[in-house]
Design a protein around this motif. Structure first.
Motif, mmCIF file in Angstrom:
data_model
loop_
_atom_site.group_PDB
_atom_site.id
_atom_site.type_symbol
_atom_site.label_atom_id
_atom_site.label_comp_id
_atom_site.label_asym_id
_atom_site.label_seq_id
_atom_site.Cartn_x
_atom_site.Cartn_y
_atom_site.Cartn_z
ATOM 1 N N GLY A 186 0.830 -1.203 0.000
ATOM 2 C CA GLY A 186 0.000 0.000 0.000
ATOM 3 C C GLY A 186 0.856 1.241 0.000
ATOM 4 O O GLY A 186 1.917 1.278 -0.618
ATOM 5 N N GLY A 187 0.409 2.273 0.721
ATOM 6 C CA GLY A 187 1.173 3.514 0.732
ATOM 7 C C GLY A 187 0.532 4.569 1.602
ATOM 8 O O GLY A 187 -0.517 4.352 2.218
ATOM 9 N N ASP A 188 1.179 5.738 1.633
ATOM 10 C CA ASP A 188 0.616 6.885 2.346
ATOM 11 C C ASP A 188 -0.697 7.284 1.692
ATOM 12 O O ASP A 188 -0.789 7.372 0.458
ATOM 13 C CB ASP A 188 1.586 8.063 2.287
ATOM 14 N N TYR A 189 -1.678 7.572 2.518
ATOM 15 C CA TYR A 189 -2.993 7.977 2.011
ATOM 16 C C TYR A 189 -3.335 9.319 2.627
ATOM 17 O O TYR A 189 -3.256 9.494 3.850
ATOM 18 C CB TYR A 189 -4.031 6.920 2.365
ATOM 19 N N ASN A 190 -3.700 10.272 1.786
ATOM 20 C CA ASN A 190 -4.029 11.627 2.231
ATOM 21 C C ASN A 190 -5.443 11.993 1.803
ATOM 22 O O ASN A 190 -5.659 12.835 0.926
ATOM 23 C CB ASN A 190 -3.015 12.628 1.647
ATOM 24 N N PRO A 191 -6.451 11.382 2.420
ATOM 25 C CA PRO A 191 -7.836 11.603 1.984
ATOM 26 C C PRO A 191 -8.308 13.032 2.204
ATOM 27 O O PRO A 191 -9.248 13.477 1.526
ATOM 28 C CB PRO A 191 -8.636 10.623 2.846
ATOM 29 N N ASP A 192 -7.678 13.768 3.146
ATOM 30 C CA ASP A 192 -8.103 15.144 3.389
ATOM 31 C C ASP A 192 -7.728 16.075 2.237
ATOM 32 O O ASP A 192 -8.102 17.246 2.246
ATOM 33 C CB ASP A 192 -7.541 15.666 4.708
ATOM 34 N N GLN A 193 -6.999 15.566 1.243
ATOM 35 C CA GLN A 193 -6.713 16.353 0.044
ATOM 36 C C GLN A 193 -7.760 16.135 -1.043
ATOM 37 O O GLN A 193 -7.653 16.740 -2.121
ATOM 38 C CB GLN A 193 -5.322 15.990 -0.508
ATOM 39 N N TRP A 194 -8.762 15.299 -0.756
ATOM 40 C CA TRP A 194 -9.710 14.914 -1.796
ATOM 41 C C TRP A 194 -11.145 14.976 -1.274
ATOM 42 O O TRP A 194 -11.393 14.788 -0.088
ATOM 43 C CB TRP A 194 -9.399 13.476 -2.269
ATOM 44 N N PRO A 195 -12.130 15.210 -2.189
ATOM 45 C CA PRO A 195 -13.538 15.190 -1.778
ATOM 46 C C PRO A 195 -13.932 13.815 -1.251
ATOM 47 O O PRO A 195 -13.354 12.794 -1.636
ATOM 48 C CB PRO A 195 -14.294 15.505 -3.081
ATOM 49 N N GLU A 196 -14.902 13.802 -0.383
ATOM 50 C CA GLU A 196 -15.271 12.554 0.276
ATOM 51 C C GLU A 196 -15.751 11.496 -0.706
ATOM 52 O O GLU A 196 -15.546 10.296 -0.482
ATOM 53 C CB GLU A 196 -16.342 12.826 1.333
ATOM 54 N N GLU A 197 -16.374 11.918 -1.815
ATOM 55 C CA GLU A 197 -16.863 10.908 -2.755
ATOM 56 C C GLU A 197 -15.726 10.112 -3.393
ATOM 57 O O GLU A 197 -15.936 9.018 -3.935
ATOM 58 C CB GLU A 197 -17.709 11.556 -3.852
ATOM 59 N N VAL A 198 -14.494 10.645 -3.342
ATOM 60 C CA VAL A 198 -13.340 9.945 -3.912
ATOM 61 C C VAL A 198 -12.916 8.779 -3.028
ATOM 62 O O VAL A 198 -12.327 7.806 -3.501
ATOM 63 C CB VAL A 198 -12.167 10.937 -4.123
ATOM 64 N N TRP A 199 -13.205 8.845 -1.730
ATOM 65 C CA TRP A 199 -12.690 7.846 -0.801
ATOM 66 C C TRP A 199 -13.169 6.433 -1.156
ATOM 67 O O TRP A 199 -12.382 5.480 -1.118
ATOM 68 C CB TRP A 199 -13.087 8.169 0.631
ATOM 69 N N HIS A 200 -14.438 6.292 -1.490
ATOM 70 C CA HIS A 200 -14.965 4.974 -1.833
ATOM 71 C C HIS A 200 -14.331 4.448 -3.116
ATOM 72 O O HIS A 200 -14.054 3.243 -3.231
ATOM 73 C CB HIS A 200 -16.487 5.031 -1.964
ATOM 74 N N GLU A 256 1.103 -0.843 -13.272
ATOM 75 C CA GLU A 256 2.260 -1.605 -12.791
ATOM 76 C C GLU A 256 2.126 -1.971 -11.312
ATOM 77 O O GLU A 256 2.439 -3.099 -10.917
ATOM 78 C CB GLU A 256 3.552 -0.822 -13.032
ATOM 79 N N THR A 257 1.685 -1.024 -10.498
ATOM 80 C CA THR A 257 1.577 -1.335 -9.070
ATOM 81 C C THR A 257 0.458 -2.340 -8.804
ATOM 82 O O THR A 257 0.570 -3.173 -7.904
ATOM 83 C CB THR A 257 1.372 -0.069 -8.227
ATOM 84 N N ALA A 258 -0.627 -2.277 -9.568
ATOM 85 C CA ALA A 258 -1.703 -3.257 -9.394
ATOM 86 C C ALA A 258 -1.231 -4.648 -9.778
ATOM 87 O O ALA A 258 -1.515 -5.640 -9.087
ATOM 88 C CB ALA A 258 -2.918 -2.852 -10.220
ATOM 89 N N ALA A 259 -0.491 -4.738 -10.884
ATOM 90 C CA ALA A 259 0.037 -6.040 -11.297
ATOM 91 C C ALA A 259 1.023 -6.572 -10.261
ATOM 92 O O ALA A 259 1.023 -7.768 -9.928
ATOM 93 C CB ALA A 259 0.711 -5.920 -12.660
ATOM 94 N N PHE A 260 1.842 -5.693 -9.729
ATOM 95 C CA PHE A 260 2.814 -6.150 -8.738
ATOM 96 C C PHE A 260 2.131 -6.543 -7.435
ATOM 97 O O PHE A 260 2.549 -7.501 -6.773
ATOM 98 C CB PHE A 260 3.859 -5.065 -8.466
ATOM 99 N N GLY A 261 1.082 -5.843 -7.051
ATOM 100 C CA GLY A 261 0.353 -6.210 -5.844
ATOM 101 C C GLY A 261 -0.171 -7.630 -5.912
ATOM 102 O O GLY A 261 -0.138 -8.377 -4.926
ATOM 103 N N ARG A 262 -0.652 -8.019 -7.096
ATOM 104 C CA ARG A 262 -1.130 -9.397 -7.260
ATOM 105 C C ARG A 262 0.044 -10.384 -7.222
ATOM 106 O O ARG A 262 -0.051 -11.464 -6.632
ATOM 107 C CB ARG A 262 -1.910 -9.522 -8.563
ATOM 108 N N GLU A 263 1.147 -9.995 -7.837
ATOM 109 C CA GLU A 263 2.315 -10.884 -7.855
ATOM 110 C C GLU A 263 2.904 -11.070 -6.464
ATOM 111 O O GLU A 263 3.371 -12.160 -6.111
ATOM 112 C CB GLU A 263 3.368 -10.300 -8.803
ATOM 113 N N LEU A 264 2.887 -10.007 -5.666
ATOM 114 C CA LEU A 264 3.478 -10.061 -4.330
ATOM 115 C C LEU A 264 2.813 -11.134 -3.473
ATOM 116 O O LEU A 264 3.452 -11.715 -2.578
ATOM 117 C CB LEU A 264 3.366 -8.689 -3.662
ATOM 118 N N GLN A 265 1.545 -11.418 -3.750
ATOM 119 C CA GLN A 265 0.833 -12.424 -2.956
ATOM 120 C C GLN A 265 1.449 -13.809 -3.103
ATOM 121 O O GLN A 265 1.309 -14.656 -2.219
ATOM 122 C CB GLN A 265 -0.636 -12.433 -3.359
ATOM 123 N N ARG A 266 2.173 -14.039 -4.210
ATOM 124 C CA ARG A 266 2.823 -15.339 -4.398
ATOM 125 C C ARG A 266 3.985 -15.538 -3.421
ATOM 126 O O ARG A 266 4.440 -16.664 -3.228
ATOM 127 C CB ARG A 266 3.353 -15.462 -5.828
#
Length: 683
Positions: free
Chosen positions: A13-27, A374-384
């Motif tokens: 994962g990573g750092d998440y800064n939801p206070d920089q974004w509208p609430e509808e983006v969180w979901h 790339e990060t989504a593909a690697f996230g799946r690969e990391l599970q191996r």
């Protein structure tokens, strides 16, 4: 007691800064996080002003909602205490808490870390904020880790304000007891610097000429301790309120300003922020040393890569993106070296502020961005790689990291040369061992050295009897030690040891250093070893070997021609080497090859710094990561029948890795870790 991170998979994962974004983006963020395999995020690192909008007036509602959205999506939280920087209302109410530089100029609010580490106002407020966060969220099931502050020492590692000056004086009084002790330690009879009252002492600000080196060294020690005290204030609060939750603060790899040995003692999990430069084709080599430090800070326990870049950063003069595949191999290198996961700064790329051009897992183009694909593909690969979680790196070689020697050999201008940098030496010695095929741990100069066959000491400028005794005992029991130039020079108060260097290491090494002989800029001396000549471009020494130390290499040029350059002394069941020259790469490889053979350890015949092999293991299985950091295909010899966790196939004894290719080979645990060599076959 070290509290474990309660996460049932490798962290991603990573750092998440939801206070920089509208609430509808969180979901939408949580939906995409799940798609990418994210299971851990760090928040709210810089959100104190949004949480405490005025003194004692809190707005928890938005963070409550964010945490619930993440928890509902199955995502755990590394919860920051939000004390990485103060709110504006606190700074304006107490401007005296702002830091000052060495010229006495107050640094203004407008960036981050706008605080003096010694400020009692700041210390009281971080304790109060940490308690507020712990009281509100410490029992939430989504919270699995406390994240204290952020990158201590990144912007303000040293402060010269009046409050720091007063704290420095208290620190000195505690260290030396009285002014007589301080005056003796500082050698004040040189240049008439005797003190008759504590109030006469100031931090080492800009002066009329060179400043007392012991004062400079003590200020380095004090400044690291001041931030350590600040860290401990929050840790104590969190342990009181939430005794079962682990605590961390994110380190910055090999950082000169903070003694990470002492910081790691009081945290549960070592975490690191690592940003190797994609423009440097050899950046993975010093990265391996950084990771060797991270896993060693708590005795070999797994650590966590808490920040890295998905592509480009925003703070270099030229911010080069990572080529396709580079993020993957960078992440897998950290996992190979003991990280139980791979995290990023940050999840969603900012649209404004100082880091809007810093890459993120989810780039400005959203799902269409290359970094997300790339990060989504690697996230799946990391599970191996789930089987490697909790395993430890197997290493038989360690490198001594000593902050006192780093500070002492760099804080003052009153040295034989400014060209012999501690960090450059450490990196060069590590690079030679890396090229010869070894993953290198780090240790203090006092050990413990159990489990190692070879310990290298690139520089131990400040040396004492306890360090010498530990190294002598290791060698006497069969170990091999290699000590580098300008070692054993002074004691902890910057006084030259009686008889000069190598001081307390004299009995171990069997040599005398008559005089340092730094090499002028633009010149280079040559050292002859086994019939070959190697450059020594910055440093040499006039040394004399006793009858017990044999001469392995001699200087071949200059005033020192014919004199010893590298020596070897048998001591007990082991051997101790002394390398008096700052050798360039080829010479260091030649010396380390000899030292490895002395220690009974293998070394690659063919070397390629781009090829790296690291083994993590549990009680039953070795997991050997083989990484090709280069731009061309390579072949390596590996055990037959090994299962590649990433490729799924069994190996045939020869493995071909594409550019930026990685294999993770599972084999039954052997008495010694598998040693991967470059294949002699070229077809």
């Amino acid at each position: 007691m070290t509290r474990p991170l309660r996460l049932d998979a490798l962290a991603y994962g990573g750092d998440y800064n939801p206070d920089q974004w509208p609430e509808e983006v969180w979901h939408e963020d949580v939906r995409l996080m799940r798609e990418a395999g994210v299971n851990l995020v760090s928040l709210p690192v810089f959100s104190w002003p949004q949480l405490e909008v005025a003194p004692g007036v809190y707005d928890w509602a938005w963070l409550d909602r964010v945490i619930e959205v993440l928890w509902a999506g199955g995502i755990r939280i590394d919860l920051a205490t939000a004390t990485a920087t103060p709110p504006a209302w606190l700074v304006r109410s107490h401007p005296e808490m702002l830091p000052s530089d060495s010229d006495g100029r107050r640094l203004e609010f407008g960036s981050r870390q706008a605080y003096c580490p010694s400020s009692p106002v700041w210390r009281a407020n971080v304790a109060r904020m940490a308690r507020a966060m712990a009281d509100r969220y410490g029992e939430h099931p989504a919270v699995v880790l406390w994240h204290v502050s952020n990158e201590y020492g990144d912007h303000v590692a040293r402060c010269w304000c009046p409050e720091s000056a007063a704290h420095f004086r208290r620190w000195l009084e505690d260290r030396y007891g009285d002014l007589d002790g301080l005056n003796e330690a500082w050698g004040v009879n040189v240049w008439g610097q005797r003190y008759t009252a504590w109030e006469q002492i100031e931090p080492p600000r800009r002066a009329t000429g060179p400043v007392n080196p012991t004062q400079l060294l003590d200020f380095e020690r004090f400044s690291s301790d001041a931030l350590l005290e600040l860290f401990r204030i929050e840790v104590d609060v969190l342990r009181e309120v939430t005794p079962d939750l682990p605590v961390t603060t994110n380190f910055m790899s090999l950082l000169r300003d903070l003694d990470y040995w002492r910081f790691a003692e009081i945290e549960d999990l070592v975490t690191d922020d690592a940003y190797p430069d994609p423009a440097d084709p050899r950046a993975h080599v010093p990265a391996a040393l950084n990771y060797g430090l991270m896993r060693s800070l708590k005795g070999g326990r797994p650590w966590l890569l808490l920040e890295q870049a998905a592509s480009a950063v925003s703070w270099r003069d030229v911010n080069v993106p990572k080529a396709p595949g580079r993020m993957r191999i960078d992440s897998l290198q950290a996992v190979a070296h003991g990280s139980d996961g791979a995290m990023f700064f940050q999840w969603r790329q900012a649209r404004y502020g100082q880091e809007k051009f810093h890459s993120a897992m989810l780039g400005h183009r959203g799902e269409q961005s290359r970094t997300f694909r790339e990060t989504a593909a690697f996230g799946r690969e990391l599970q191996r790689l789930a089987p490697v979680k909790g395993t430890r790196v197997r290493s038989r070689v360690a490198l001594v990291v000593d902050w006192d020697s780093w500070w002492g050999s760099s804080a003052t201008e009153s040295l034989p040369s400014q060209r012999l940098g501690w960090l450059a030496q450490a990196r060069a010695w590590h690079a030679a061992l890396h090229a010869l095929g070894h993953a290198v741990d780090t240790v203090r100069a006092t050990g413990p050295f159990h489990g190692y066959d070879l310990v290298v000491v690139p520089n131990l400028y400040i040396a004492d009897a306890a360090q010498a005794a530990a190294l002598e005992a290791f060698v006497a029991s069969g170990g091999s030690v290699v000590v580098g130039p300008f070692s054993g020079v002074v004691d902890a108060t910057e006084k030259v040891h009686p008889g000069g260097a190598p001081g307390p290491l004299r009995g171990l090494l069997g040599i005398e250093v008559d005089e340092p002989w730094p090499v002028p800029d633009g010149a280079a001396e040559l050292v002859e070893l086994d019939g070959e000549r190697f450059d020594a471009p910055v440093w040499s020494e006039w040394i004399e070997a006793s009858g017990e130390a044999s001469v392995v290499a001699r200087y071949a040029t200059g005033v020192l021609a014919g004199r010893p350059a590298v020596t070897r002394r048998a001591h007990g069941a082991g051997v101790a080497w002394y390398v008096s020259a700052a050798l360039a790469e080829g010479g260091l490889v030649a010396v380390m090859r000899r030292a490895l053979a002395d220690a009974g350890l293998p070394a690659r015949t063919r070397i390629d710094p781009d090829v790296e092999a690291v083994t993590r293991a549990d009680d039953e299985t070795d997991y050997t990561f083989v990484l090709n950091h280069g731009a061309r295909e390579v072949a390596v010899d590996v055990p037959e029948g090994a299962e590649d966790l990433l490729g799924g196939d069994a190996t045939t004894g020869r493995l071909v890795l594409a550019p930026l290719g990685v294999a993770v080979l599972a084999t039954p645990r052997a008495a010694e870790p598998p040693f991967v060599t470059l294949s002699e076959t070229t077809d």
